[in-house]
Design a protein around this motif. Structure first.
Motif, PDB file in Angstrom:
ATOM      1  N   ARG A 139      26.974   1.943 -29.084  1.00  0.00           N
ATOM      2  CA  ARG A 139      25.901   1.186 -28.440  1.00  0.00           C
ATOM      3  C   ARG A 139      24.568   1.413 -29.147  1.00  0.00           C
ATOM      4  O   ARG A 139      23.787   0.462 -29.339  1.00  0.00           O
ATOM      5  CB  ARG A 139      25.791   1.571 -26.966  1.00  0.00           C
ATOM      6  CG  ARG A 139      24.642   0.865 -26.233  1.00  0.00           C
ATOM      7  CD  ARG A 139      24.660   1.119 -24.759  1.00  0.00           C
ATOM      8  NE  ARG A 139      25.750   0.397 -24.113  1.00  0.00           N
ATOM      9  CZ  ARG A 139      25.699  -0.899 -23.845  1.00  0.00           C
ATOM     10  NH1 ARG A 139      24.648  -1.635 -24.183  1.00  0.00           N
ATOM     11  NH2 ARG A 139      26.707  -1.483 -23.236  1.00  0.00           N
ATOM     12  N   GLU A 140      24.283   2.650 -29.549  1.00  0.00           N
ATOM     13  CA  GLU A 140      23.042   2.937 -30.265  1.00  0.00           C
ATOM     14  C   GLU A 140      22.980   2.157 -31.579  1.00  0.00           C
ATOM     15  O   GLU A 140      21.931   1.621 -31.950  1.00  0.00           O
ATOM     16  CB  GLU A 140      22.941   4.433 -30.535  1.00  0.00           C
ATOM     17  CG  GLU A 140      22.670   5.268 -29.287  1.00  0.00           C
ATOM     18  CD  GLU A 140      22.641   6.756 -29.587  1.00  0.00           C
ATOM     19  OE1 GLU A 140      22.717   7.123 -30.781  1.00  0.00           O
ATOM     20  OE2 GLU A 140      22.568   7.553 -28.625  1.00  0.00           O
ATOM     21  N   ARG A 141      24.109   2.083 -32.273  1.00  0.00           N
ATOM     22  CA  ARG A 141      24.151   1.335 -33.529  1.00  0.00           C
ATOM     23  C   ARG A 141      23.913  -0.149 -33.278  1.00  0.00           C
ATOM     24  O   ARG A 141      23.198  -0.821 -34.032  1.00  0.00           O
ATOM     25  CB  ARG A 141      25.510   1.549 -34.208  1.00  0.00           C
ATOM     26  CG  ARG A 141      25.532   1.114 -35.670  1.00  0.00           C
ATOM     27  CD  ARG A 141      26.922   1.230 -36.269  1.00  0.00           C
ATOM     28  NE  ARG A 141      27.550   2.516 -35.957  1.00  0.00           N
ATOM     29  CZ  ARG A 141      28.832   2.765 -36.156  1.00  0.00           C
ATOM     30  NH1 ARG A 141      29.637   1.817 -36.631  1.00  0.00           N
ATOM     31  NH2 ARG A 141      29.332   3.952 -35.857  1.00  0.00           N
ATOM     32  N   GLU A 199      22.237  -1.449 -30.744  1.00  0.00           N
ATOM     33  CA  GLU A 199      20.834  -1.633 -30.349  1.00  0.00           C
ATOM     34  C   GLU A 199      19.930  -1.740 -31.564  1.00  0.00           C
ATOM     35  O   GLU A 199      18.947  -2.488 -31.566  1.00  0.00           O
ATOM     36  CB  GLU A 199      20.395  -0.481 -29.452  1.00  0.00           C
ATOM     37  CG  GLU A 199      20.999  -0.540 -28.047  1.00  0.00           C
ATOM     38  CD  GLU A 199      20.698   0.695 -27.232  1.00  0.00           C
ATOM     39  OE1 GLU A 199      20.222   1.691 -27.819  1.00  0.00           O
ATOM     40  OE2 GLU A 199      20.960   0.675 -26.009  1.00  0.00           O
TER      41      GLU A 199
END
Length: 316
Positions: free
Chosen positions: A149-151, A153
């Protein structure tokens, strides 16, 4: 008495008809009635009705309920196969072209919003890469969804804000790696691929809630657990799409001994009501949908009038 044929004296195909709305609202029945009145054929756009053997839990239209109307894209997948919106788009458009070539009306019916749009709208689907997909799935297995998810975002904040489950996050990252474009850039404008008319069934939400509960209880009485047991033996829980179907996921837990039939029934009713709300939200967002009261005694005639081919007047 049948209405006018689907052929057009100008040589142009008539609009594709789509009957949309929440589950349990009567889409299949209206689509059949329109097909009988307008000399049409029905194209299924319910992604779970693609699967052979998933009959009770999907409320798949029976041979008797089809009333002799030809239906397309039902029972085209095994439960171990993954449904593909892109593949459906090609299949549905080929079927529409075939129906129109025979002078008949093409009627898309179903509540899977993205599949309906794939059939009707200008909609581009990026390709897939099994190697990228497997690598991302391995990362998910090893570290959970947070790093993915961080990637996402960082690469595509619009998609990151929209997508919740890990499967969709993986798909968005796969597309970004494969194309260099954010997944959100593939979202279409509301523009028909060819002339179309969408008819939405406007429901009384409280009545629908009750109808959905009654329908799930009827499915259980008709043998939903036995259907799930049979499909489990055929590989249901190994199918990425079919195993998540409403009712099937809940009743697999009964087979595993972690839920009772009563618990699975209640969970299926709740999940079905939630799904119906999401469907209403999806279709309500499309201003092109013509909404008709699902309980209108003149529903079929009003729907037929919207299709550009009014029905014949009643006999005296």
């Amino acid at each position: 008495m049948a209405g006018a044929q689907g052929s057009d004296p100008t040589g142009e195909a008539p609009p594709v008809i789509a009957v949309v709305g929440p589950t349990g609202s009567g889409k299949s029945d209206l689509a059949v009635s329109l097909a009988l009145e307008l000399d049409g054929e029905v194209i299924n756009a319910d992604s779970m009705q693609f699967y052979r053997g998933m009959d009770i839990g999907t409320a798949k239209i029976t041979d008797a309920e089809r009333r002799g109307v030809r239906h397309h894209l039902l029972d085209i997948l095994d439960v171990t196969e993954e449904a593909s919106v892109s593949a459906f788009q090609h299949q549905a458009r080929a079927v529409v072209a075939d129906i129109h070539s025979r002078g008949k009306r093409a009627i898309v019916a179903g509540g899977s919003g993205l599949y309906v749009r794939a059939a009707l709208d200008v909609l581009e689907f990026p390709g897939t890469d099994p190697d990228i997909r497997r690598r991302l799935e391995a990362e998910l297995e090893a570290a959970g969804p947070a790093p993915l998810r961080e990637r996402l975002e960082a690469a595509d904040p619009v998609s990151a804000a929209r997508l919740g489950d890990a499967r969709r996050i993986i798909r968005a990252l796969e597309v970004f790696e494969l194309t260099g474009r954010p997944f959100s850039s593939f979202m279409p404008e509301r523009k028909y691929f060819q002339p179309a008319v969408q008819i939405g069934l406007e429901v009384d939400r409280e009545l629908l809630r009750e109808r959905l509960a009654q329908r799930v209880h009827a499915m259980v009485e008709r043998g939903l657990l036995e259907e799930v047991r049979r499909l489990d033996a055929a590989g249901l829980r190994h199918g990425k799409t079919a195993s998540r179907a409403l009712g099937y996921a809940q009743f697999l837990r009964v087979l595993d001994g972690v839920s009772s039939v009563a618990q699975a029934t209640d969970e299926t009713i709740l999940a079905t009501r939630q799904f119906a709300r999401r469907q209403l939200t999806w279709f309500r967002a499309d201003p092109r949908v013509h909404w008709l009261d699902w309980r209108d005694s003149d529903l079929m005639n009003k729907a037929a009038a919207l299709c550009g081919t009014p029905p014949d007047p009643p006999l005296a």
